[in-house]
Design a protein around this motif. Structure first.
Motif, short mmCIF file in Angstrom:
data_model
loop_
_atom_site.label_atom_id
_atom_site.label_comp_id
_atom_site.label_asym_id
_atom_site.label_seq_id
_atom_site.Cartn_x
_atom_site.Cartn_y
_atom_site.Cartn_z
N HIS A 192 0.84 -1.20 0.00
CA HIS A 192 0.00 0.00 0.00
C HIS A 192 0.88 1.25 0.00
N PRO A 193 0.31 2.42 -0.33
CA PRO A 193 1.13 3.63 -0.39
C PRO A 193 1.41 4.24 0.98
N GLU A 194 2.59 4.81 1.10
CA GLU A 194 2.95 5.61 2.27
C GLU A 194 3.32 7.00 1.76
N VAL A 195 2.69 8.03 2.31
CA VAL A 195 2.88 9.39 1.84
C VAL A 195 3.89 10.11 2.73
N ASN A 196 4.91 10.67 2.11
CA ASN A 196 5.87 11.52 2.81
C ASN A 196 5.22 12.89 2.96
N LEU A 197 4.68 13.16 4.14
CA LEU A 197 3.92 14.40 4.35
C LEU A 197 4.78 15.65 4.22
N ASP A 198 6.09 15.54 4.42
CA ASP A 198 6.97 16.70 4.26
C ASP A 198 7.17 17.04 2.79
N ALA A 199 7.07 16.04 1.93
CA ALA A 199 7.29 16.28 0.50
C ALA A 199 5.99 16.53 -0.26
N CYS A 200 4.86 16.05 0.28
CA CYS A 200 3.57 16.17 -0.41
C CYS A 200 3.17 17.64 -0.58
N ILE A 201 2.69 17.99 -1.77
CA ILE A 201 2.25 19.36 -2.05
C ILE A 201 0.73 19.43 -2.18
N GLY A 202 0.05 18.32 -1.96
CA GLY A 202 -1.41 18.32 -2.00
C GLY A 202 -2.01 18.54 -3.36
N SER A 203 -1.36 18.06 -4.41
CA SER A 203 -1.87 18.28 -5.77
C SER A 203 -3.14 17.49 -6.05
N GLY A 204 -3.33 16.39 -5.34
CA GLY A 204 -4.50 15.55 -5.56
C GLY A 204 -4.37 14.61 -6.73
N ALA A 205 -3.20 14.59 -7.39
CA ALA A 205 -3.01 13.71 -8.54
C ALA A 205 -3.15 12.24 -8.16
N CYS A 206 -2.69 11.90 -6.96
CA CYS A 206 -2.76 10.52 -6.50
C CYS A 206 -4.21 10.07 -6.31
N ILE A 207 -5.04 11.00 -5.83
CA ILE A 207 -6.45 10.68 -5.59
C ILE A 207 -7.16 10.42 -6.90
N LYS A 208 -6.89 11.26 -7.90
CA LYS A 208 -7.50 11.09 -9.22
C LYS A 208 -7.04 9.79 -9.88
N ALA A 209 -5.78 9.41 -9.61
CA ALA A 209 -5.23 8.21 -10.26
C ALA A 209 -5.72 6.92 -9.61
N CYS A 210 -6.07 6.99 -8.32
CA CYS A 210 -6.48 5.78 -7.60
C CYS A 210 -7.81 5.26 -8.13
N PRO A 211 -7.86 4.03 -8.60
CA PRO A 211 -9.11 3.48 -9.15
C PRO A 211 -10.11 3.05 -8.09
N GLU A 212 -9.70 3.04 -6.83
CA GLU A 212 -10.61 2.69 -5.75
C GLU A 212 -11.23 3.97 -5.17
N ASP A 213 -12.41 3.87 -4.59
CA ASP A 213 -13.07 5.02 -3.99
C ASP A 213 -12.65 5.19 -2.53
N ASP A 214 -12.41 6.45 -2.13
CA ASP A 214 -12.20 6.81 -0.73
C ASP A 214 -11.02 6.10 -0.07
N VAL A 215 -9.98 5.84 -0.83
CA VAL A 215 -8.75 5.29 -0.22
C VAL A 215 -7.83 6.43 0.19
N LEU A 216 -7.65 7.40 -0.70
CA LEU A 216 -6.82 8.57 -0.44
C LEU A 216 -7.68 9.83 -0.44
N ALA A 217 -7.26 10.83 0.34
CA ALA A 217 -7.96 12.12 0.34
C ALA A 217 -7.00 13.19 0.84
N ILE A 218 -7.34 14.45 0.55
CA ILE A 218 -6.55 15.58 1.02
C ILE A 218 -7.08 16.05 2.37
N THR A 219 -6.23 16.07 3.38
CA THR A 219 -6.57 16.65 4.68
C THR A 219 -5.39 17.52 5.10
N ASP A 220 -5.70 18.71 5.58
CA ASP A 220 -4.66 19.66 5.98
C ASP A 220 -3.69 19.94 4.84
N GLY A 221 -4.21 19.93 3.61
CA GLY A 221 -3.38 20.28 2.47
C GLY A 221 -2.44 19.20 1.98
#
Length: 438
Positions: free
Chosen positions: A54-83
């Protein structure tokens, strides 16, 4: 600038601003909902460790683009919180890896387990062979949950087995495949295509856990190829479509399979493996384990548990219509089961039994819903109680007031499963613990 011009400009700003205001409000609501979902899941602590990669997000490097959410074919696995992107539904992730490829700043890596709680996985070679010569592991048991990847692993393992030249002695099989899910079916068909004598065994039925999915559940498959059958070109399939596919595969390939056989022991007899369980045993030169990670359901171990009224999963509420149903267990699975039955409004009664005076660690949303059911009387809370025995028309429960009889037509046991790692250890297969690493 005259008044008319000012009014025109003001009108433009208002028209342009209204969509922006609406968008920001909708975005704020989405972030709030995602934050609540993340907090809800995190309340479970170590219970939310996914069983596969499964994915692990480096919160220090993440810019909150949301590209990962759009790419994920499953619903409600990833989301943007606190940017920043977060895994808000870890247990629904089956390792597609599309999110990692889509991230513009490479803030996502694919891992097994978490830093707080590791996941035990078998140590495998590049051909999926374990440290025990002739035993191969493919699919979810090796940490790969996606159907397409499991199918590919089965195919590659079969090719490796064929290449070794290991063949069964007179009267023995070349390969026994344990598990009739996507990985096992693919591996068995590929073995046959290499001229190997094969048998598939499964503790349940052909198709594996797919048969137990909820009605109309959509599964991400991706295109995959099955030896002797052909290429399946579908990105997604419903449970019904998958079952129809497995049925067609079985009919067209005549794959040899024994259903209802739970493998309990695998022993080495001079370079040949003997597989046994449920009054059955056979021998083969190689074994392909294509099991799920959750293993066999735990049993209560009480008199009457062998009755047909006792089951270990809820697929759909309809079979329990007009019945007095008892759910046994204290976790999310048991609570979800009781809630589903109560919401269906078709049971004569629904009760839940657990050995402690309150249900174990539940997701916040599940606790709120089961508490509503308790308050409304749609689910009877029998806490703390333990099942002593089961009869055709009742169960005996031991509680603070002693042993009491409860009218009952069906029992659904939801107390966890026996992980297959126990079987692997008896064979001598080496396990490694992954803690947030690939």
């Amino acid at each position: 600038m005259d008044d008319t011009t000012w009014l025109a400009l003001l009108g433009i700003l208002v028209v342009a601003g209204i969509p922006y205001v609406l968008w920001t409000r909708m975005d704020a609501r989405a972030h709030k909902k995602a934050a609540a979902a993340h907090e809800d899941v995190m309340s479970l602590g170590d219970e939310v460790v996914p069983v596969s990669i499964h994915p692990e997000v480096n919160l220090d490097a993440c810019i909150g683009s949301g590209a990962c959410i759009k790419a994920c074919p499953e619903d409600d696995v990833l989301a943007i919180t606190d940017g920043r992107a977060r895994l808000i539904n870890p247990l629904s992730c089956i390792g597609h890896s599309a999110c990692m490829a889509a991230c513009p700043v490479e803030a996502i890596t694919l891992v097994f387990g978490t830093a707080r709680k590791g996941v035990e996985l078998p140590r495998l070679s590049q051909t999926f062979e374990t440290n025990q010569q002739g035993i191969y592991i493919v699919g979810e048991l090796g940490g790969m949950g996606l159907i397409r990847n499991a199918v590919e692993q089965g195919r590659q393992a079969a090719a490796a087995i064929a290449k070794t030249g290991r063949r069964g002695k007179a009267g023995d099989l070349d390969v026994i495949v344990v598990g009739a899910g996507p990985a096992g079916i693919s591996g068995a068909l590929a073995c046959i295509s290499h001229g190997l004598k094969v048998l598939v065994v499964d503790q349940s039925m052909f198709g594996g856990t797919i048969a137990h999915y909820p009605r109309a559940k959509v599964v991400m498959t991706g295109s995959f190829e099955l030896a002797g059958y052909g290429t399946v070109r579908r990105k997604t399939m419903s449970k019904e479509q998958l079952l129809e596919l497995w049925g067609d595969i079985r009919e067209r390939t005549q794959l040899p399979i024994k259903e209802g056989v739970r493998v309990e022991k695998i022993t080495n007899e001079g370079g040949t493996w003997r597989i046994s369980g449920d009054g059955w045993n056979d021998r083969a030169a190689s074994v392909m384990l294509a099991l799920g990670r959750r293993g066999a359901p735990k049993q209560l171990g009480v008199p009457g548990e062998e009755l047909p009224k006792v089951v270990y999963r809820l697929i759909e509420p309809e079979p329990f219509a007009q019945k007095h149903v008892l759910v046994v267990g204290g976790g999310n699975a048991a609570a979800d089961c009781a809630i589903a039955l109560a919401q269906a409004k078709i049971c004569a009664s629904v009760a839940i039994s657990y050995r402690r005076d309150q249900l174990a660690r539940l997701r916040g949303s599940v606790r709120a819903e089961i508490d509503r059911c308790f308050k409304a009387g749609t689910v009877q809370a029998l806490l703390p109680t333990e099942v002593v025995s089961i009869a055709d028309d009742h169960v005996m429960l031991k509680g603070p007031k002693g042993v009491e009889q409860l009218r009952n037509d069906s029992v659904i046991v939801q107390i966890g499963g026996t992980p297959p790692s126990a079987l692997l250890k008896t064979i001598g297969i080496e396990l490694v613990e992954k803690r947030g690493e690939a």
